[in-house]
Design a protein around this motif. Structure first.
Motif, PDB file in Angstrom:
ATOM      1  N   ALA A  54      -3.738   4.155  -7.194  1.00 42.35           N
ATOM      2  CA  ALA A  54      -4.157   4.630  -5.936  1.00 42.35           C
ATOM      3  C   ALA A  54      -5.261   3.928  -5.362  1.00 42.35           C
ATOM      4  O   ALA A  54      -5.298   3.633  -4.175  1.00 42.35           O
ATOM      5  CB  ALA A  54      -4.433   6.026  -6.147  1.00 42.35           C
ATOM      6  N   PRO A  58       7.854  10.262   0.371  1.00 45.80           N
ATOM      7  CA  PRO A  58       6.842   9.568  -0.585  1.00 45.80           C
ATOM      8  C   PRO A  58       6.202  10.446  -1.513  1.00 45.80           C
ATOM      9  O   PRO A  58       5.858  11.538  -1.409  1.00 45.80           O
ATOM     10  CB  PRO A  58       6.062   9.192   0.753  1.00 45.80           C
ATOM     11  CG  PRO A  58       7.009   9.460   2.167  1.00 45.80           C
ATOM     12  CD  PRO A  58       7.857  10.305   1.767  1.00 45.80           C
ATOM     13  N   CYS A  70       5.218   1.161  -3.921  1.00 47.71           N
ATOM     14  CA  CYS A  70       3.991   0.510  -4.140  1.00 47.71           C
ATOM     15  C   CYS A  70       3.671   0.793  -5.851  1.00 47.71           C
ATOM     16  O   CYS A  70       3.678   1.979  -6.151  1.00 47.71           O
ATOM     17  CB  CYS A  70       2.809   1.078  -3.357  1.00 47.71           C
ATOM     18  SG  CYS A  70       1.398   0.368  -3.788  1.00 47.71           S
ATOM     19  N   TYR A 130       4.775   4.661  -6.379  1.00 44.21           N
ATOM     20  CA  TYR A 130       4.618   5.451  -5.624  1.00 44.21           C
ATOM     21  C   TYR A 130       5.721   4.905  -4.647  1.00 44.21           C
ATOM     22  O   TYR A 130       5.779   3.917  -4.178  1.00 44.21           O
ATOM     23  CB  TYR A 130       3.465   5.296  -4.703  1.00 44.21           C
ATOM     24  CG  TYR A 130       3.132   6.222  -3.551  1.00 44.21           C
ATOM     25  CD1 TYR A 130       2.638   7.405  -3.649  1.00 44.21           C
ATOM     26  CD2 TYR A 130       3.586   6.042  -2.441  1.00 44.21           C
ATOM     27  CE1 TYR A 130       2.461   8.257  -2.833  1.00 44.21           C
ATOM     28  CE2 TYR A 130       3.327   6.741  -1.382  1.00 44.21           C
ATOM     29  CZ  TYR A 130       2.586   7.979  -1.599  1.00 44.21           C
ATOM     30  OH  TYR A 130       2.439   9.035  -0.193  1.00 44.21           O
ATOM     31  N   ASP A 152       4.733   5.274   3.097  1.00 46.29           N
ATOM     32  CA  ASP A 152       4.612   6.341   4.163  1.00 46.29           C
ATOM     33  C   ASP A 152       5.150   6.109   5.324  1.00 46.29           C
ATOM     34  O   ASP A 152       5.969   6.769   5.941  1.00 46.29           O
ATOM     35  CB  ASP A 152       3.072   7.307   4.128  1.00 46.29           C
ATOM     36  CG  ASP A 152       2.682   7.588   2.803  1.00 46.29           C
ATOM     37  OD1 ASP A 152       3.375   7.985   1.861  1.00 46.29           O
ATOM     38  OD2 ASP A 152       1.454   7.938   2.707  1.00 46.29           O
ATOM     39  N   THR A 185       0.778  -1.163   0.239  1.00 46.10           N
ATOM     40  CA  THR A 185      -0.050  -0.152  -0.178  1.00 46.10           C
ATOM     41  C   THR A 185       1.008   1.304  -0.088  1.00 46.10           C
ATOM     42  O   THR A 185       1.984   1.053   0.445  1.00 46.10           O
ATOM     43  CB  THR A 185      -0.923  -0.020   1.336  1.00 46.10           C
ATOM     44  OG1 THR A 185      -0.037   0.173   2.386  1.00 46.10           O
ATOM     45  CG2 THR A 185      -1.882  -1.163   1.312  1.00 46.10           C
ATOM     46  N   ARG A 186       0.187   2.466  -0.287  1.00 45.10           N
ATOM     47  CA  ARG A 186       1.097   3.534  -0.294  1.00 45.10           C
ATOM     48  C   ARG A 186       1.292   4.072   0.981  1.00 45.10           C
ATOM     49  O   ARG A 186       2.065   4.744   1.334  1.00 45.10           O
ATOM     50  CB  ARG A 186       0.349   4.617  -1.101  1.00 45.10           C
ATOM     51  CG  ARG A 186       0.309   4.310  -2.508  1.00 45.10           C
ATOM     52  CD  ARG A 186      -0.479   5.357  -3.376  1.00 45.10           C
ATOM     53  NE  ARG A 186      -0.229   5.120  -4.969  1.00 45.10           N
ATOM     54  CZ  ARG A 186      -0.586   5.806  -6.007  1.00 45.10           C
ATOM     55  NH1 ARG A 186      -1.167   6.846  -5.521  1.00 45.10           N
ATOM     56  NH2 ARG A 186      -0.453   5.396  -7.003  1.00 45.10           N
TER      57      ARG A 186
END
Length: 135
Positions: free
Chosen positions: A131, A100, A127, A111, A83, A78-79
């Motif tokens: 989105a 990020p 990732c 990403y 992060d 996942t994004r």
């Protein structure tokens, strides 16, 4: 999987262990083996012969130095994991090499975040999902 494993060097094993324990946790990687001169990381439930990521003291007993142009990129699901990886790295004393965000020059859904560990090794979490799929 196209590789057996990746290693990065360290001159201070305990310091590296604290850093990587924190930084790799958001990516689902756990420390699997701890030796005096090496530590390994793999996904939960990993049952392979050789863990895919190792941190070790150089075999020649010289100081660890980062490879010029080398980056170890970890796949994030996942994004938000990207992060968290970046935030954990900075909190653990790593340095920012790229916050990020999207890097569409690689591809439209790339990403990623880049950091240097405490020995100067460049690591990344990325990732590759759109989105909506990476939420």
């Amino acid at each position: 999987m196209v590789y057996s494993h990746v290693t990065v060097g360290t001159s201070q094993m305990n310091r590296a262990m604290r850093f990587y324990d924190a930084v790799l946790a958001p990516l689902g990687l756990k420390r699997k083996r701890t030796f005096k001169i090496a530590i390994s990381y793999a996904p939960e439930g990993f049952s392979g012969v050789n863990e895919p990521f190792w941190v070790l003291r150089p075999h020649d007993k010289q100081a660890a130095t980062p490879g010029n142009g080398a980056t170890v990129a970890f796949d994030a699901q996942t994004r938000a994991a990207v992060d968290a990886f970046h935030a954990e790295a900075l909190a653990a004393g790593g340095s920012d090499e790229g916050s990020p965000g999207l890097r569409t020059h690689y591809h439209r859904d790339y990403y990623g975040a880049y950091v240097r560990d405490l020995d100067g090794n460049k690591i990344c979490a990325v990732c590759h999902k759109p989105a909506a799929a990476a939420a």
